[in-house]
Scaffold this motif. Structure first.
Motif, short mmCIF file in Angstrom:
data_model
loop_
_atom_site.label_atom_id
_atom_site.label_comp_id
_atom_site.label_asym_id
_atom_site.label_seq_id
_atom_site.Cartn_x
_atom_site.Cartn_y
_atom_site.Cartn_z
N ARG A 87 0.74 -1.23 -0.08
CA ARG A 87 0.01 0.01 -0.02
C ARG A 87 0.85 1.36 0.23
O ARG A 87 0.64 2.19 -0.80
CB ARG A 87 -0.99 -0.11 1.31
CG ARG A 87 -2.17 -0.79 0.99
CD ARG A 87 -3.10 -0.60 2.14
NE ARG A 87 -2.66 -0.98 3.48
CZ ARG A 87 -2.86 -2.09 4.12
NH1 ARG A 87 -3.22 -3.13 3.42
NH2 ARG A 87 -2.25 -2.22 5.47
N LEU A 88 1.95 1.08 0.68
CA LEU A 88 2.86 2.38 0.85
C LEU A 88 3.64 2.65 -0.47
O LEU A 88 3.44 3.60 -1.00
CB LEU A 88 3.86 2.05 2.02
CG LEU A 88 5.02 3.17 1.77
CD1 LEU A 88 4.68 4.54 2.44
CD2 LEU A 88 6.03 2.54 2.98
N TYR A 89 3.86 1.39 -1.12
CA TYR A 89 4.74 1.74 -2.40
C TYR A 89 3.95 2.15 -3.34
O TYR A 89 4.14 3.04 -4.36
CB TYR A 89 5.47 0.43 -2.87
CG TYR A 89 7.16 0.56 -2.01
CD1 TYR A 89 8.03 1.31 -2.17
CD2 TYR A 89 6.91 -0.25 -0.89
CE1 TYR A 89 9.04 1.38 -1.60
CE2 TYR A 89 8.12 -0.37 0.02
CZ TYR A 89 9.28 0.40 -0.49
OH TYR A 89 10.34 0.39 0.26
N LEU A 90 2.55 1.57 -3.60
CA LEU A 90 1.44 2.02 -4.57
C LEU A 90 1.19 3.50 -4.41
O LEU A 90 1.22 4.48 -5.49
CB LEU A 90 0.17 0.93 -4.22
CG LEU A 90 0.54 -0.35 -4.95
CD1 LEU A 90 -0.90 -1.29 -4.49
CD2 LEU A 90 0.37 -0.26 -6.54
N LYS A 91 0.91 3.90 -3.19
CA LYS A 91 0.79 5.29 -3.01
C LYS A 91 1.83 6.26 -3.45
O LYS A 91 1.59 7.23 -4.17
CB LYS A 91 0.41 5.38 -1.33
CG LYS A 91 0.01 6.93 -0.99
CD LYS A 91 -0.23 7.19 0.51
CE LYS A 91 -0.93 8.37 0.87
NZ LYS A 91 -0.02 9.55 0.58
N ARG A 92 3.07 5.86 -3.06
CA ARG A 92 4.16 6.68 -3.58
C ARG A 92 4.36 6.41 -5.05
O ARG A 92 4.66 7.86 -5.70
CB ARG A 92 5.52 6.09 -3.05
CG ARG A 92 5.62 6.33 -1.68
CD ARG A 92 7.15 5.72 -1.13
NE ARG A 92 7.27 6.11 0.20
CZ ARG A 92 8.58 5.50 0.83
NH1 ARG A 92 9.27 4.90 0.08
NH2 ARG A 92 8.33 5.67 2.17
N TYR A 93 3.97 5.40 -5.79
CA TYR A 93 4.07 5.37 -7.14
C TYR A 93 2.93 6.20 -7.90
O TYR A 93 3.00 6.96 -8.78
CB TYR A 93 3.93 3.67 -7.65
CG TYR A 93 3.74 3.94 -9.10
CD1 TYR A 93 4.69 4.46 -10.16
CD2 TYR A 93 2.99 2.84 -9.65
CE1 TYR A 93 4.48 4.38 -11.34
CE2 TYR A 93 2.79 2.75 -11.29
CZ TYR A 93 3.59 3.50 -12.16
OH TYR A 93 3.61 3.15 -13.16
N GLU A 94 1.76 6.17 -7.19
CA GLU A 94 0.55 7.00 -7.75
C GLU A 94 1.07 8.66 -7.56
O GLU A 94 0.47 9.43 -8.44
CB GLU A 94 -0.66 6.78 -6.73
CG GLU A 94 -1.42 5.53 -7.12
CD GLU A 94 -2.59 5.41 -6.38
OE1 GLU A 94 -2.54 6.03 -5.35
OE2 GLU A 94 -3.21 4.60 -6.44
N ASN A 127 -9.14 -2.00 -3.31
CA ASN A 127 -8.48 -2.62 -2.20
C ASN A 127 -8.10 -4.26 -2.48
O ASN A 127 -8.34 -4.83 -1.43
CB ASN A 127 -9.65 -2.67 -1.05
CG ASN A 127 -9.69 -1.18 -0.52
OD1 ASN A 127 -8.81 -0.54 -0.21
ND2 ASN A 127 -11.20 -0.87 -0.51
N ASN A 128 -7.74 -4.20 -3.78
CA ASN A 128 -7.20 -5.62 -3.80
C ASN A 128 -5.76 -5.83 -3.91
O ASN A 128 -5.16 -4.68 -3.94
CB ASN A 128 -7.67 -6.13 -5.29
CG ASN A 128 -9.16 -6.19 -5.64
OD1 ASN A 128 -9.98 -6.61 -4.67
ND2 ASN A 128 -9.93 -5.91 -6.70
N ARG A 129 -5.18 -7.08 -3.62
CA ARG A 129 -3.70 -6.97 -3.64
C ARG A 129 -3.32 -6.88 -5.10
O ARG A 129 -3.75 -7.55 -6.03
CB ARG A 129 -3.45 -8.44 -2.87
CG ARG A 129 -3.68 -8.41 -1.56
CD ARG A 129 -2.75 -7.33 -0.66
NE ARG A 129 -1.24 -7.35 -1.10
CZ ARG A 129 -0.37 -8.11 -0.48
NH1 ARG A 129 -0.81 -8.92 0.45
NH2 ARG A 129 0.96 -8.32 -0.81
N LEU A 130 -2.28 -6.33 -5.34
CA LEU A 130 -1.76 -6.10 -6.45
C LEU A 130 -1.13 -7.57 -7.08
O LEU A 130 -1.53 -7.77 -8.48
CB LEU A 130 -0.25 -5.22 -6.57
CG LEU A 130 0.77 -5.26 -7.79
CD1 LEU A 130 -0.09 -4.68 -8.85
CD2 LEU A 130 1.90 -4.69 -7.40
N ALA A 131 -0.86 -8.49 -6.41
CA ALA A 131 -0.35 -10.08 -6.66
C ALA A 131 -1.45 -10.51 -7.62
O ALA A 131 -1.33 -11.35 -8.42
CB ALA A 131 0.18 -10.75 -5.47
#
Length: 205
Positions: free
Chosen positions: A14-21, A76-80
């Motif tokens: 969640r942290l890295y996805l937010k940073r990427y966004e 709210n799904n997992r990236l994997a």
């Protein structure tokens, strides 16, 4: 045997996805690297298809990169979970494309003649344009990928120019001036299109 980084925890993801966004490209890199284990896992089920395992990993990684770029974090799904489908789809598409292509193509296979009557091959084309492709030799066993990815990497106009310029897909090799006349554009524009297309292929490989 290759070892891959450990997967991200749900919180880390969640942290890295937010940073990427927010535009953090380093976060994108982490999201890709920490999911490479997933690529290897999905690719395993295709290892009995006479495909090289490294080749499967490379194609699967393309699916992973697409997954990271298109993942909707708001659901709210997992990236994997999403990435596994993208990786699988990329591998299936590659296998289907290869089944449709019956002819083996090698980097050293003659594909035409130069003005002096000497045979030229795909490697000559790539090297002749001063394209630095450090991993190109890894694709020697199956350069059909080059043909298969043209429509993914290049625009229709870029594909057309390369087909005519280098006599690909059965086309007769033509000069930039001949291509310009055929497409009703300037020779300098043909040259720019050719250089752009080759740069895109270099970056893909």
């Amino acid at each position: 045997m290759k070892t891959f980084p450990k997967p991200l925890t749900a919180e880390e993801e969640r942290l890295y996805l937010k940073r990427y966004e927010e535009g953090d490209q380093e976060a994108r890199k982490v999201l890709i690297e920490r999911n490479l284990r997933l690529v290897a896992h999905v690719a395993k089920k295709y290892q009995g298809s006479d495909e090289d395992s490294d080749d499967l990993i490379s194609i699967g990684t393309i699916g992973l990169i697409k997954a990271v770029a298109t993942f909707d974090n708001s659901k709210n799904n997992r990236l994997a979970t999403y990435a596994a489908r993208c990786i699988d789809n990329e591998l299936l598409m590659m296998l289907r494309m290869r089944k449709k292509t019956s002819r083996e193509v090698s980097l050293y296979e003659p594909i035409g003649m130069d003005k002096e009557g000497n045979e030229i091959n795909l490697l000559d084309i790539i090297e002749g344009e001063n394209v630095d492709v450090p991993e190109i030799m890894d694709l020697e066993a199956d350069t059909r990928r080059l043909y298969q990815i043209l429509h993914k990497v290049l625009s229709e106009r870029e594909q057309e120019v390369l087909r005519l310029r280098y006599g690909l897909f059965g086309e007769e090799e033509k000069t930039q001036r001949e291509i310009a006349q055929r497409l009703n554009i300037s020779r300098s524009y043909v040259s720019r299109i050719e250089k752009t297309a080759l740069k895109k292929l270099k970056e893909f490989f």
